[in-house]
Design a protein around this motif. Structure first.
Motif, PDB file in Angstrom:
ATOM      1  N   ARG A 125      37.828  13.401  55.618  1.00 53.30           N
ATOM      2  CA  ARG A 125      36.565  12.859  56.112  1.00 53.30           C
ATOM      3  C   ARG A 125      36.213  11.586  55.343  1.00 53.30           C
ATOM      4  O   ARG A 125      35.873  10.563  55.935  1.00 53.30           O
ATOM      5  CB  ARG A 125      35.483  13.919  55.914  1.00 53.30           C
ATOM      6  CG  ARG A 125      34.166  13.611  56.570  1.00 53.30           C
ATOM      7  CD  ARG A 125      33.205  14.759  56.326  1.00 53.30           C
ATOM      8  NE  ARG A 125      32.969  14.967  54.920  1.00 53.30           N
ATOM      9  CZ  ARG A 125      32.925  16.161  54.335  1.00 53.30           C
ATOM     10  NH1 ARG A 125      33.139  17.245  55.033  1.00 53.30           N
ATOM     11  NH2 ARG A 125      32.703  16.266  53.051  1.00 53.30           N
ATOM     12  N   ILE A 135      39.791  24.443  61.184  1.00 56.57           N
ATOM     13  CA  ILE A 135      40.018  23.282  62.058  1.00 56.57           C
ATOM     14  C   ILE A 135      39.799  23.583  63.517  1.00 56.57           C
ATOM     15  O   ILE A 135      39.884  22.683  64.341  1.00 56.57           O
ATOM     16  CB  ILE A 135      41.440  22.689  61.867  1.00 56.57           C
ATOM     17  CG1 ILE A 135      42.495  23.711  62.229  1.00 56.57           C
ATOM     18  CG2 ILE A 135      41.618  22.180  60.461  1.00 56.57           C
ATOM     19  CD1 ILE A 135      43.884  23.120  62.261  1.00 56.57           C
ATOM     20  N   GLU A 171      37.334  23.984  65.301  1.00 61.37           N
ATOM     21  CA  GLU A 171      36.241  23.328  66.003  1.00 61.37           C
ATOM     22  C   GLU A 171      36.486  21.832  66.207  1.00 61.37           C
ATOM     23  O   GLU A 171      35.678  21.157  66.805  1.00 61.37           O
ATOM     24  CB  GLU A 171      34.935  23.544  65.262  1.00 61.37           C
ATOM     25  CG  GLU A 171      34.912  22.916  63.910  1.00 61.37           C
ATOM     26  CD  GLU A 171      34.041  23.709  62.929  1.00 61.37           C
ATOM     27  OE1 GLU A 171      33.258  23.082  62.233  1.00 61.37           O
ATOM     28  OE2 GLU A 171      34.161  24.942  62.882  1.00 61.37           O
ATOM     29  N   TYR A 172      37.613  21.351  65.703  1.00 55.88           N
ATOM     30  CA  TYR A 172      37.899  19.923  65.868  1.00 55.88           C
ATOM     31  C   TYR A 172      38.752  19.693  67.107  1.00 55.88           C
ATOM     32  O   TYR A 172      39.511  20.560  67.524  1.00 55.88           O
ATOM     33  CB  TYR A 172      38.641  19.376  64.648  1.00 55.88           C
ATOM     34  CG  TYR A 172      37.805  19.336  63.405  1.00 55.88           C
ATOM     35  CD1 TYR A 172      36.918  18.287  63.189  1.00 55.88           C
ATOM     36  CD2 TYR A 172      37.879  20.341  62.465  1.00 55.88           C
ATOM     37  CE1 TYR A 172      36.134  18.248  62.057  1.00 55.88           C
ATOM     38  CE2 TYR A 172      37.090  20.313  61.327  1.00 55.88           C
ATOM     39  CZ  TYR A 172      36.224  19.257  61.133  1.00 55.88           C
ATOM     40  OH  TYR A 172      35.443  19.224  60.016  1.00 55.88           O
ATOM     41  N   GLU A 173      38.623  18.488  67.649  1.00 52.93           N
ATOM     42  CA  GLU A 173      39.499  18.086  68.748  1.00 52.93           C
ATOM     43  C   GLU A 173      40.912  17.944  68.204  1.00 52.93           C
ATOM     44  O   GLU A 173      41.102  17.560  67.046  1.00 52.93           O
ATOM     45  CB  GLU A 173      39.057  16.722  69.318  1.00 52.93           C
ATOM     46  CG  GLU A 173      37.688  16.711  69.921  1.00 52.93           C
ATOM     47  CD  GLU A 173      37.647  17.398  71.266  1.00 52.93           C
ATOM     48  OE1 GLU A 173      38.725  17.667  71.836  1.00 52.93           O
ATOM     49  OE2 GLU A 173      36.544  17.697  71.733  1.00 52.93           O
ATOM     50  N   ASP A 197      41.543  14.685  66.645  1.00 53.54           N
ATOM     51  CA  ASP A 197      40.986  14.557  65.299  1.00 53.54           C
ATOM     52  C   ASP A 197      41.933  15.156  64.272  1.00 53.54           C
ATOM     53  O   ASP A 197      42.150  14.582  63.204  1.00 53.54           O
ATOM     54  CB  ASP A 197      39.653  15.314  65.217  1.00 53.54           C
ATOM     55  CG  ASP A 197      38.490  14.417  65.534  1.00 53.54           C
ATOM     56  OD1 ASP A 197      38.745  13.232  65.801  1.00 53.54           O
ATOM     57  OD2 ASP A 197      37.347  14.896  65.509  1.00 53.54           O
ATOM     58  N   ILE A 198      42.484  16.318  64.620  1.00 50.92           N
ATOM     59  CA  ILE A 198      43.371  16.997  63.682  1.00 50.92           C
ATOM     60  C   ILE A 198      44.594  16.130  63.446  1.00 50.92           C
ATOM     61  O   ILE A 198      45.026  15.930  62.312  1.00 50.92           O
ATOM     62  CB  ILE A 198      43.774  18.378  64.244  1.00 50.92           C
ATOM     63  CG1 ILE A 198      42.541  19.251  64.424  1.00 50.92           C
ATOM     64  CG2 ILE A 198      44.769  19.055  63.314  1.00 50.92           C
ATOM     65  CD1 ILE A 198      42.787  20.516  65.191  1.00 50.92           C
ATOM     66  N   SER A 215      43.768  13.252  61.232  1.00 46.94           N
ATOM     67  CA  SER A 215      43.529  13.631  59.843  1.00 46.94           C
ATOM     68  C   SER A 215      44.803  14.026  59.131  1.00 46.94           C
ATOM     69  O   SER A 215      44.892  13.920  57.922  1.00 46.94           O
ATOM     70  CB  SER A 215      42.536  14.790  59.782  1.00 46.94           C
ATOM     71  OG  SER A 215      41.274  14.336  60.158  1.00 46.94           O
TER      72      SER A 215
END
Lengths: 444, 566
Positions: free
Chosen positions: A50, B399, B401-403, B406-407, B410
């Motif tokens: 983040r 993870i 709840e993430y799209e 996004d994963i 990241s």
């Protein structure tokens, strides 16, 4: 991250003569680092990702996270129940719990059947804190716990799914009255009926319930909406309005009678409710401009098809007629033309024939004028030979050439000239391959 | 083949589980509402579900039921296939499939020819399809358990899985209707399972994760820095694993059987399979009790066999394998450029880790300060067989709840590849003598930057002005020999650990000491109170720039300074 390691040993004292600007002296730099991959796993990595993706520093991230967390709490708080309490309601008797509006008692009249269990529990707790009889007693007022009993009853009903459903079935506080025709006049038709059906939809066993839509809804949507409500599967029941069945077992017959009565009443009410909903849907449909529009569109498209078909047929017919006429006319014209042509041809042929005859006569006359190219009376053999040649030539040339030849011969009197014309003609014909030189006897 | 749709699900509709898919056993875990991961049992009540599929008359068996089929129906039973995924036939090791369906080459992939439908016809099933069937069974078990349809998962993989193997695994799981949210490394999953416990604190430590499985052993050295994990070294071994312990027992009992009956049960495939299964059961029993019985009905030629073995005997005959594990662990610590003294924790994972002797051996390799987390050495240890599935489930709950996008972003190397400090950064404090500083690390070596650490250091008794010296430091191992034995050949250059010398050599004292490197900065905090403490915060930025903040605890202001990036 903020694990504060405690170092057991104390720090040294600043040596004499040590001085630096702002008490800080940078003397070195870090040695080079190694690149390694960290494992993208675990809560701390998520925090790292983040920070890396939003390019935040530690303290910025801490702040933002703290803000976000604080906000969450606030959101929860804003969902709290704070409705004014009606003094009439406060003085209710708990014995008449069947008539009480449980949602209003808990201050949830805004949510009604939508209130979650969590909300009910929280509302209950809040009300209890305010209306607990002990508190009232402490405040010096009378020991009146009737409203507290109302609260307990309301919670008891609303936290029991079966009882809550029974109450929701007859909770007219959540009903939306169907609009009258007058109300729907000024363009509010879809909005008013929409909220009415939304309220009705809460009784549906099948969720989600299709929406009423607006004037732009497609035909499929509108159809599925009306189909849904015409085949409405309702969980609504009317046990809540049962008359109390006597609890004692003194009079069994009486009890059974009451039960039967209640059952019948429930059935009756259920049927009435079904009929009511049916009428509601009928009313809505009757006033629904979309249905009319769709019908008109359907009619228009049907009519259009028919008209198109007819027009096409007519056109085909006309085309066929016109074609036929044109064909007939063409045939007639052709016939007439052919007739004229034929007549003209006949005339021309006759003229040509006459001309040829005349020309031939000129030709024969020419050789005769030349005395068959001999002096004195021509012997019969010579005459035959010359005339034979002339006929040979005549037979091989067409009328135009005949005319040309005749024109050249016409007027010539001298035998040599005539002969030269003839030999010229014969030579031309021989060259053209029309006659053979051996056949020619005189004009070779 | 019923191909479920491999659509990506929206985070809201996801129900994710953790799957540890192994060669020998698989397990599935879910996270409960209070964020605790628990491994769930399949229909047979097994939490370790053997990764075996067996087919009888067109019916599919999985798990323990399929394992029993290894005796009667070995030709139609597929086992030990995980490592074949995404490999070509040339690079697979079919040793462990000897007693089950044999793999063969098919269109450059691996396939099994089994009779998986009714009738006599055999069909060729590719490895990808086999894995899909296994995943489908796992998914079914998890869905049945939780009552919710499972549609996504985090799956654990060995650290040496290639890109091919990863994509093959993702595809197989996708064909079974499981969206793979992330593939995580097995040792990291095990570490995460421990770190996610309520009582565990976030700290800087070096961890050895020994994953001792059925057919392979994988050991990894991981630097855990403030909850971020960096793998420093890994080792993989196919010669010392659970199957080899089974083999030891098989040989032992075979010899005993031969003694009585002069028949070698190992020569008959069915007898061998029975022997194998019972050996495994005996091995498991020996991990729990001191004695275990071994009994097989009709082991060979209709002769029943029954015997017992005690743990001591087992440990003696299996010593060779145990020593192999020791060497493996020692080797990988060395490979990471560390010493056993640098290791703070040893996590034992995988089914073979239940064996008490292995844990005891590890305890003796590492210093006493090192915690060996195995059931026999630490009472609070988590079941080693469940670690990976738990870790995967925890990651899944983090993870889910993430799209997916996004994963992916990241976990992109741009985010995961960062600089790691080569030296520790610390502060100098004093003990006794005024001149000599004692180094205390604040930020340890191999910490991924950016990083931030804070320490509290006491001031001298009388208070006053104190000097804070921020220095780099390196550790090295000091070996001190007992003076009584001067015979020791003095070839030990003290920078390196000089191989664990064998038992007959004298015990040598080894300790880790810090060597002070170059001084980075000096700062002074003035006028501290008596008995006060100074808080030193070091913040290393991503470009290796350092910010040092020092202030007295409970006071405002303080000193702050920057070091520019090198």
């Amino acid at each position: 991250m903020a694990s504060h390691i405690q170092v057991p040993l104390p720090l040294p004292v600043v040596p004499d003569g040590w001085a630096a600007d702002k008490d800080f002296k940078a003397t070195g730099r870090l040695s080079a680092a190694t690149q390694r991959g960290i494992e993208p796993v675990g809560p701390h990595f998520l925090a790292h990702a983040r920070r890396a993706r939003h390019k935040r520093t530690f303290s910025e991230d801490d702040r933002i996270q703290a803000q976000e967390n604080a906000k969450k709490v606030e959101d929860d708080d804003s969902g709290e129940i704070s409705e004014a309490e009606d003094p009439m309601m406060l003085s209710r008797d708990a014995k008449e719990w069947k008539q009480q509006d449980h949602y209003a008692v808990l201050g949830l009249s805004k949510y009604r059947f939508k209130a979650t269990e969590e909300q009910i529990k929280r509302a209950h707790r809040k009300k209890v804190l305010r209306h607990h009889p002990d508190k009232k007693a402490a405040a010096g007022s009378t020991e009146d716990d009737s409203f507290f009993k109302c609260i307990q009853k309301a919670t008891e009903v609303l936290l029991d799914p079966a009882k809550r459903r029974q109450f929701d079935s007859v909770d007219d506080g959540a009903d939306v009255e169907p609009p009258t025709k007058k109300q729907t006049k000024d363009g509010k038709f879809y909005k008013l009926w929409g909220s009415c059906f939304k309220a009705e939809g809460r009784f549906s066993r099948v969720q989600p319930v299709p929406r009423f839509g607006d004037e732009n809804s497609s035909k499929e949507d509108v159809d599925s909406f009306y189909n849904f409500f015409y085949n409405f599967d309702s969980w609504r029941s009317f046990e809540y309005q049962d008359e109390d069945v006597p609890d004692d077992n003194e009079n069994r017959d009486q009890k059974r009678h009451m039960e039967r009565k209640n059952n019948n009443a429930r059935k009756k009410k259920k049927n009435e409710d079904t009929a009511r909903l049916r009428k509601l849907v009928d009313d809505a449909m009757a006033g629904d401009e979309r249905i009319k529009k769709f019908r008109q569109e359907a009619n228009a498209s049907k009519n259009k098809k028919r008209l198109d078909k007819e027009a096409a047929e007519k056109k085909a017919k006309e085309d066929a007629q016109a074609e036929k006429e044109a064909a007939a006319k063409a045939a007639k014209d052709a016939e007439e033309k052919a007739k004229v042509d034929r007549e003209q041809g006949k005339k021309a042929k006759e003229v040509a024939k006459a001309a040829v005859k005349k020309n031939r006569r000129v030709m024969k006359g020419s050789v005769k004028d030349a005395n068959y190219f001999v002096s004195g009376s021509a012997p019969a053999t010579t005459v035959d030979a010359v005339l034979g040649d002339v006929e040979l030539v005549q037979g091989k040339i067409d009328p135009d050439e005949t005319a040309a030849l005749a024109a050249r011969l016409n007027g010539l009197k001298v035998a040599d000239e005539i002969k030269s014309v003839w030999t010229g003609e014969v030579k031309r014909l021989v060259d053209a391959g029309k006659i053979k030189a051996v056949d020619v006897k005189v004009f070779a | 083949m019923t191909a479920e749709s491999v659509t990506t699900t929206a985070p809201a509709e996801r129900y994710a589980i953790g799957i540890a898919f192994g060669n020998s056993n698989s397990s599935i875990a879910v996270t409960s509402t209070d964020d605790k991961a628990e491994v769930i049992a399949n229909e047979d009540g097994d939490r370790q579900i053997p990764s075996i599929l067996s087919y009888v008359d067109g019916e599919e068996y999985n798990g323990q039921q399929a394992k029993q089929q290894l005796i009667r129906n070995s030709g139609n039973t597929v086992a030990h296939f995980r490592d074949f995924l995404g490999q070509d036939f040339k690079s697979i090791d079919p040793t462990h499939c000897h007693a089950s369906a044999h793999p063969h080459e098919n269109n450059s992939t691996v396939a099994f020819t089994i009779q998986d439908k009714e009738g006599d016809e055999k069909s060729t099933v590719t490895i990808s399809e086999v894995a899909t069937r296994q995943f489908r069974r796992l998914k079914q078990s998890a869905s049945d358990f939780s009552g919710k349809q499972v549609n996504s998962a985090v799956i654990t993989i060995p650290t040496n899985f290639s890109e091919n193997q990863k994509s093959a695994l993702i595809k197989s799981a996708g064909d079974a209707g499981i969206e793979v949210l992330q593939l995580i490394h097995e040792p990291i999953a095990a570490l995460l399972a421990y770190d996610a416990r309520q009582e565990s604190k976030v700290s800087d430590k070096n961890v050895v994760v020994a994953d001792l499985g059925g057919t392979r052993s994988d050991v990894a050295v991981i630097a855990s820095r403030g909850g971020m994990y960096t793998i420093l070294a890994t080792a993989h071994d196919y010669e010392f694993a659970g199957a080899h312990l089974d083999k030891v027992l098989q040989d032992h009992f075979s010899k005993e059987f031969i003694k009585w009956n002069s028949i070698d049960p190992r020569e008959n495939a069915r007898s061998l399979a029975k022997l194998k299964l019972e050996s495994e059961a005996t091995k498991k029993a020996l991990s729990i009790g001191n004695n275990a019985s071994f009994s097989v009905e009709s082991l060979a030629e209709g002769i029943d066999f029954s015997s017992t073995i005690n743990r001591l005997r087992y440990e003696t005959i299996a010593r060779k394998v145990f020593d192999g594990f020791n060497r493996l662990v020692e080797g990988v610590v060395k490979k990471a450029g560390l010493d056993v003294l640098d290791i703070d924790e040893v996590i034992m994972s995988g089914g073979t880790s239940h064996t008490p002797k292995i844990a005891a051996n590890f305890q003796s390799i590492f210093p006493e300060s090192t915690a060996v987390l195995a059931p026999s050495t630490t009472p609070t240890a988590i079941n080693p067989s469940e670690l990976q599935a738990r870790g995967a489930a925890l990651q899944a709950s983090l993870i889910q709840e993430y799209e997916l996008e996004d994963i992916e972003q990241s976990t992109h190397p741009a985010v995961t590849t960062v600089k790691h400090l080569t030296n520790a950064i610390g502060v100098l404090s004093i003990s006794g003598e005024e001149k000599k500083g004692i180094f205390t690390p604040i930020v340890t070596a191999e910490t991924a930057v950016p990083a931030r650490r804070t320490v509290h250091v006491p001031v001298p008794k009388e208070g006053g002005d104190v000097l804070i010296k921020i220095v780099e430091g390196g550790s090295h191992i000091k070996v001190t020999k007992p003076e009584l034995k001067p015979k020791e050949n003095g070839n030990k250059d003290d920078s390196d650990d000089s191989e664990e010398d064998s038992d007959y050599e004298p015990e040598e004292q080894r300790e880790k000491i810090w060597r002070v490197g170059n001084v980075l900065a000096e700062a002074a905090v003035k006028g501290t109170k008596k008995g006060g403490k100074v808080e030193v915060m070091i913040n290393v930025a991503g470009d290796l720039g350092v910010t040092v903040t020092a202030r007295e605890v409970g006071e405002k202001g303080g000193v702050r300074g920057n070091l520019s990036a090198p």
